[in-house]
Design a protein around this motif. Sequence first.
Motif, short mmCIF file in Angstrom:
data_model
loop_
_atom_site.label_atom_id
_atom_site.label_comp_id
_atom_site.label_asym_id
_atom_site.label_seq_id
_atom_site.Cartn_x
_atom_site.Cartn_y
_atom_site.Cartn_z
N ASP A 1 7.35 13.59 -56.12
CA ASP A 1 7.92 13.85 -57.44
C ASP A 1 8.26 12.56 -58.18
N ILE A 2 8.78 11.58 -57.44
CA ILE A 2 9.30 10.37 -58.08
C ILE A 2 8.75 9.14 -57.37
N GLU B 1 1.87 8.80 -52.94
CA GLU B 1 2.22 8.78 -54.36
C GLU B 1 1.79 10.04 -55.10
N ARG C 1 18.49 11.51 -54.89
CA ARG C 1 17.76 12.09 -53.77
C ARG C 1 17.78 11.16 -52.55
N VAL C 2 17.59 9.86 -52.79
CA VAL C 2 17.65 8.90 -51.69
C VAL C 2 19.04 8.94 -51.05
N GLU D 1 17.67 10.30 -60.90
CA GLU D 1 17.32 11.42 -60.03
C GLU D 1 16.81 10.90 -58.68
N GLY D 2 15.98 9.85 -58.71
CA GLY D 2 15.47 9.29 -57.48
C GLY D 2 16.57 8.74 -56.59
N LEU E 1 9.49 5.63 -56.74
CA LEU E 1 10.59 4.67 -56.80
C LEU E 1 10.19 3.36 -56.11
N GLU F 1 14.59 9.24 -64.49
CA GLU F 1 13.86 9.34 -63.23
C GLU F 1 14.52 8.48 -62.16
N GLU G 1 12.71 14.31 -49.58
CA GLU G 1 13.19 14.25 -50.95
C GLU G 1 12.08 14.00 -51.97
N SER G 2 10.85 13.82 -51.52
CA SER G 2 9.70 13.62 -52.40
C SER G 2 9.87 12.41 -53.31
N VAL G 3 10.41 11.35 -52.73
CA VAL G 3 10.60 10.08 -53.44
C VAL G 3 9.91 8.98 -52.64
#
Length: 356
Positions: free
Chosen positions: A20-21, A16, A347-348, A343-344, A23, A340, A314-316
């Motif tokens: 970045d995100i 965490e 990326r996923v 955007e998440g 989710l 957010e 993807e930093s999620v």
Amino acid sequence: MEIAEFGLERWFAEHEHEADIMLAESGIRSLDADRFDTDPGELGYVIPTNGDPDLRAEVADRYGRDADEVLFTCGAQEANFLAFLSLLDEGDHAVVVTPTYQALHSVPEALCDVTRVPLSPPDWELDPDAVADAIRPETEVVVVNNPNNPTGRYHPEATVRALYDIAADADAYLLCDEVYRQLAEDPLPPVASMGPRGISTSSVTKAHGLAGLRFGWAVLPEELVETAWNWKDYTTISPSTFGQHVARQALGEQESEILRENRDHAARNRERVAAFADDYGLDWHDPVGVNGFLTTPDGFDDARDFCTAVVETESVVLAPGDLFGYPDRFRIGFGLPADELDEGLDRVGRCIARHA
């Protein structure tokens, strides 16, 4: 007493902070402090340490119970913990409906024998007869959370009342973690309102968007409150003065507006996730609350493989379903701000597309 490692919290601790995100967060997006009076005066202990009597009476009224049947706690986590310590000992037995938040089975399992009763995918229906079959002479408590985390399943009132009757007939209690109850458009009656064998735990974290207050409560019979309060003397002693001060406002004249905003926000974000799931052929049960439990996309060994790929590329952060006993699913939290979330999900989706 030995307790299992809290898998979800260790997963969050690993990923965490750098991502970045987030989710996989299980609550609604946090409210800003500037909508409240944030000056509680002197920052001493709350006296009496079980919580302000007038506010406890106001909370008790929601359940048709007395103020002395309410204990204020450090979030619902402590409420559940203290309730289990008050109810269970070696030689006792508990029945826990799963999948669920790990603390609702790991804490009882550290104290006594536990029988897990699984929900049935894909609709995650709860069979009261299965709970009845799991009851033993030494059963002290049946545990459920409603709406359910991670699936978002909201068990109907008839089912919950059937569980209450099963527990009461066995001289046991029905403990329901109801932290998502007020995110429902038409919340069911709380379990503590169903009779003296009903125990409700909740907080201002999930539905009100006030996780940082760490303010929750347990509603349970007075004799159990006394035992839980004794245990609390060894944990947090009293609720937070600041948390109680702001919670009083959130549970008072501001509550209708807060809940309306949060329900609308959850509904809009749920539609976004539903469209995402449809685009990628993922199944889920349309949830109440802000959690969904989706099937793993094709191209991955299991949900942990998928969630690891998403966070590393993807930093999620998502939550792999093996943490809830279902390695073919993952939990997504959609209570965060809409930009957010969008955007998440983008990326996923990129990660899924690369493995298609």
